[in-house]
Design an enzyme around this catalytic site. Structure first.
Site, PDB file in Angstrom:
ATOM      1  N   ASN A   9       0.880  -1.169   0.000  1.00 19.34           N
ATOM      2  CA  ASN A   9       0.000   0.000   0.000  1.00 19.34           C
ATOM      3  C   ASN A   9       0.914   1.214   0.000  1.00 19.34           C
ATOM      4  O   ASN A   9       1.488   1.561   1.024  1.00 19.34           O
ATOM      5  CB  ASN A   9      -0.892  -0.020   1.261  1.00 19.34           C
ATOM      6  CG  ASN A   9      -1.737   1.250   1.379  1.00 19.34           C
ATOM      7  OD1 ASN A   9      -1.769   2.067   0.453  1.00 19.34           O
ATOM      8  ND2 ASN A   9      -2.398   1.412   2.509  1.00 19.34           N
ATOM      9  N   TRP A  10       1.046   1.825  -1.167  1.00 18.44           N
ATOM     10  CA  TRP A  10       1.976   2.957  -1.286  1.00 18.44           C
ATOM     11  C   TRP A  10       1.439   4.197  -0.569  1.00 18.44           C
ATOM     12  O   TRP A  10       2.165   5.147  -0.360  1.00 18.44           O
ATOM     13  CB  TRP A  10       2.207   3.291  -2.755  1.00 18.44           C
ATOM     14  CG  TRP A  10       3.006   2.284  -3.525  1.00 18.44           C
ATOM     15  CD1 TRP A  10       3.494   1.082  -3.056  1.00 18.44           C
ATOM     16  CD2 TRP A  10       3.436   2.389  -4.890  1.00 18.44           C
ATOM     17  NE1 TRP A  10       4.188   0.443  -4.059  1.00 18.44           N
ATOM     18  CE2 TRP A  10       4.170   1.210  -5.198  1.00 18.44           C
ATOM     19  CE3 TRP A  10       3.262   3.343  -5.899  1.00 18.44           C
ATOM     20  CZ2 TRP A  10       4.727   0.991  -6.456  1.00 18.44           C
ATOM     21  CZ3 TRP A  10       3.817   3.128  -7.149  1.00 18.44           C
ATOM     22  CH2 TRP A  10       4.539   1.963  -7.426  1.00 18.44           C
ATOM     23  N   LYS A  11       0.152   4.205  -0.235  1.00 15.25           N
ATOM     24  CA  LYS A  11      -0.483   5.402   0.333  1.00 15.25           C
ATOM     25  C   LYS A  11      -0.218   6.594  -0.594  1.00 15.25           C
ATOM     26  O   LYS A  11      -0.169   6.395  -1.802  1.00 15.25           O
ATOM     27  CB  LYS A  11       0.005   5.617   1.770  1.00 15.25           C
ATOM     28  CG  LYS A  11      -0.165   4.336   2.608  1.00 15.25           C
ATOM     29  CD  LYS A  11       0.055   4.502   4.070  1.00 15.25           C
ATOM     30  CE  LYS A  11      -0.177   3.151   4.773  1.00 15.25           C
ATOM     31  NZ  LYS A  11      -0.020   3.224   6.218  1.00 15.25           N
ATOM     32  N   HIS A  94      -9.439   1.448   4.731  1.00 12.85           N
ATOM     33  CA  HIS A  94      -8.190   1.583   5.491  1.00 12.85           C
ATOM     34  C   HIS A  94      -8.428   2.512   6.682  1.00 12.85           C
ATOM     35  O   HIS A  94      -9.198   3.471   6.591  1.00 12.85           O
ATOM     36  CB  HIS A  94      -7.085   2.138   4.581  1.00 12.85           C
ATOM     37  CG  HIS A  94      -5.737   2.042   5.204  1.00 12.85           C
ATOM     38  ND1 HIS A  94      -5.297   2.942   6.141  1.00 12.85           N
ATOM     39  CD2 HIS A  94      -4.751   1.121   5.058  1.00 12.85           C
ATOM     40  CE1 HIS A  94      -4.080   2.588   6.543  1.00 12.85           C
ATOM     41  NE2 HIS A  94      -3.726   1.484   5.901  1.00 12.85           N
ATOM     42  N   GLU A  96      -6.766   4.832   7.829  1.00 10.66           N
ATOM     43  CA  GLU A  96      -6.503   6.247   7.544  1.00 10.66           C
ATOM     44  C   GLU A  96      -7.705   6.895   6.877  1.00 10.66           C
ATOM     45  O   GLU A  96      -8.027   8.057   7.131  1.00 10.66           O
ATOM     46  CB  GLU A  96      -5.238   6.374   6.671  1.00 10.66           C
ATOM     47  CG  GLU A  96      -3.978   6.069   7.486  1.00 10.66           C
ATOM     48  CD  GLU A  96      -2.827   5.477   6.698  1.00 10.66           C
ATOM     49  OE1 GLU A  96      -2.849   5.536   5.452  1.00 10.66           O
ATOM     50  OE2 GLU A  96      -1.901   4.938   7.339  1.00 10.66           O
ATOM     51  N   GLU A 164      -5.548  -4.964  10.342  1.00 13.13           N
ATOM     52  CA  GLU A 164      -4.527  -3.954  10.624  1.00 13.13           C
ATOM     53  C   GLU A 164      -4.822  -3.288  11.970  1.00 13.13           C
ATOM     54  O   GLU A 164      -5.632  -2.352  12.031  1.00 13.13           O
ATOM     55  CB  GLU A 164      -4.516  -2.881   9.522  1.00 13.13           C
ATOM     56  CG  GLU A 164      -4.153  -3.405   8.152  1.00 13.13           C
ATOM     57  CD  GLU A 164      -3.498  -2.344   7.272  1.00 13.13           C
ATOM     58  OE1 GLU A 164      -2.508  -2.686   6.622  1.00 13.13           O
ATOM     59  OE2 GLU A 164      -3.958  -1.197   7.245  1.00 13.13           O
ATOM     60  N   GLY A 170       2.592   2.137  10.834  1.00 13.58           N
ATOM     61  CA  GLY A 170       3.557   3.224  10.709  1.00 13.58           C
ATOM     62  C   GLY A 170       4.254   3.566  12.015  1.00 13.58           C
ATOM     63  O   GLY A 170       4.896   4.611  12.130  1.00 13.58           O
ATOM     64  N   SER A 210       3.439  -2.287  10.200  1.00 14.52           N
ATOM     65  CA  SER A 210       4.895  -2.356  10.412  1.00 14.52           C
ATOM     66  C   SER A 210       5.487  -3.719  10.053  1.00 14.52           C
ATOM     67  O   SER A 210       6.442  -4.175  10.673  1.00 14.52           O
ATOM     68  CB  SER A 210       5.259  -1.979  11.854  1.00 14.52           C
ATOM     69  OG  SER A 210       4.841  -0.654  12.127  1.00 14.52           O
ATOM     70  N   GLY A 231       2.896  -1.140   4.222  1.00 16.48           N
ATOM     71  CA  GLY A 231       2.976   0.294   3.939  1.00 16.48           C
ATOM     72  C   GLY A 231       4.412   0.692   3.653  1.00 16.48           C
ATOM     73  O   GLY A 231       4.932   0.492   2.554  1.00 16.48           O
ATOM     74  N   GLY A 232       5.087   1.241   4.658  1.00 20.57           N
ATOM     75  CA  GLY A 232       6.436   1.794   4.500  1.00 20.57           C
ATOM     76  C   GLY A 232       7.402   0.902   3.732  1.00 20.57           C
ATOM     77  O   GLY A 232       8.096   1.366   2.812  1.00 20.57           O
TER      78      GLY A 232
HETATM   79  P1  13P Z   1       3.065   0.274   7.643  1.00 24.21           P
HETATM   80  O1  13P Z   1       3.555  -1.003   7.029  1.00 24.21           O
HETATM   81  O2  13P Z   1       3.812   1.491   7.175  1.00 24.21           O
HETATM   82  O3  13P Z   1       2.960   0.176   9.133  1.00 24.21           O
HETATM   83  O4  13P Z   1       1.578   0.489   7.102  1.00 24.21           O
HETATM   84  C1  13P Z   1       0.691  -0.557   7.187  1.00 24.21           C
HETATM   85  C2  13P Z   1      -0.527  -0.199   6.430  1.00 24.21           C
HETATM   86  O5  13P Z   1      -1.267   0.690   6.822  1.00 24.21           O
HETATM   87  C3  13P Z   1      -0.796  -0.922   5.191  1.00 24.21           C
HETATM   88  O6  13P Z   1      -2.054  -0.625   4.712  1.00 24.21           O
END
Ligand code: 13P
Length: 248
Positions: A9-11, A94, A96, A164, A170, A210, A231-232
């Site tokens: 997930n590149w966000k 998500h 967010e 999640e 994050g 994470s 994510g990251g």
């Molecule tokens: P991180 O891997 O950066 O913690 O993000 C997880 C995430 O929200 C994937 O959708």
């Protein structure tokens, strides 16, 4: 057997040209992957990334979809628009989006049904906050999301859930292998009960929060965990590839 699925997930990261560069670097690193490999990219990156993944195992995903087929919804993107570009997956709900953009269980449900109707595979995110976990409310929160987010779905083999825990996103604070396994096992058991007879046994459940090149092996070794939503670490080709190749 449920085939593992690792999705990035590149966000809101990577312009179209940066995204194309990223997947070009990723391609050779994941060519032997045994799992499903997906990159969920910003909508405007879709054409460039589609071109760049050509001839590889990498599949294309989006990060949101509107629930109406078309109409007066300024700024939104429909499932058919995604589909025409070869998008196969879409992240829905998500945390967010729930926290910053007014996403509710009701809209998550509507988007999930719209994605399914268009033939997209929804990756539906659920999970509890830190206060909820510490207050012993995790199961109650999940029960509620399970009851509301998936109403009307007839075949759960066509969807993916991403568990999640919000406190792990994050933050560098991952759920332990056992915590993630236990909670995902709980989700599967509960879903089997609430949506009996609807193919829940074939539904894949990912862990997200994470997850990285180091901790992926331990998480993926857990029997209930069918993949990861990253994510990251999905922004770095070598790290994402290490997760995709968790079984090497
Ligand atoms: P991180 O891997 O950066 O913690 O993000 C997880 C995430 O929200 C994937 O959708």
């Amino acid at each position: 057997m449920r085939k593992p699925i690792i999705a990035g997930n590149w966000k809101m990261n990577n312009t179209a040209s940066e995204g194309a560069e990223l997947v070009k670097a990723l391609k050779p690193l994941v060519k032997e992957a045994k799992c499903e490999v997906v990159v969920c990219v910003p909508a405007i990156d879709i054409p460039a990334v589609k071109k760049a993944i050509h001839g590889s195992k990498i599949r294309l995903g989006a990060q949101n979809v509107h629930f109406a087929e078309k109409g007066a919804y300024t700024g939104e993107i429909s499932a058919n628009m995604l589909k025409e570009y070869g998008v196969q997956y879409v992240i829905i709900g998500h945390s967010e989006r729930r926290a910053y953009f007014g996403e509710t269980d009701e809209t998550v449900n509507k988007r999930t049904l719209a994605a399914l109707a268009a033939g997209l595979t929804p990756i539906v995110c659920i999970g509890e906050s830190l206060e909820e976990r510490e207050g012993g409310l995790t199961e109650k929160v999940l029960d509620n999301q399970i009851a509301l987010d998936f109403q009307g779905i007839e075949d759960f083999s066509k969807i993916v859930i991403a568990y999640e825990p919000i406190w792990a996103i994050g933050t560098g604070r991952t759920a332990t292998d056992e915590q993630a396994n236990e909670t995902i096992g709980y989700i599967r058991k509960r879903m089997k009960k609430v949506y009996a007879g609807k193919n829940v046994g074939k539904m894949r459940i990912q862990y997200g929060g994470s997850m990285n090149a180091k901790n992926c092996k331990g998480l993926m070794a857990q029997p209930e965990i069918d993949g990861g939503l990253i994510g990251g670490a999905s922004l770095k080709p070598a790290d994402f590839a290490a997760i995709v190749n968790f079984d090497k």
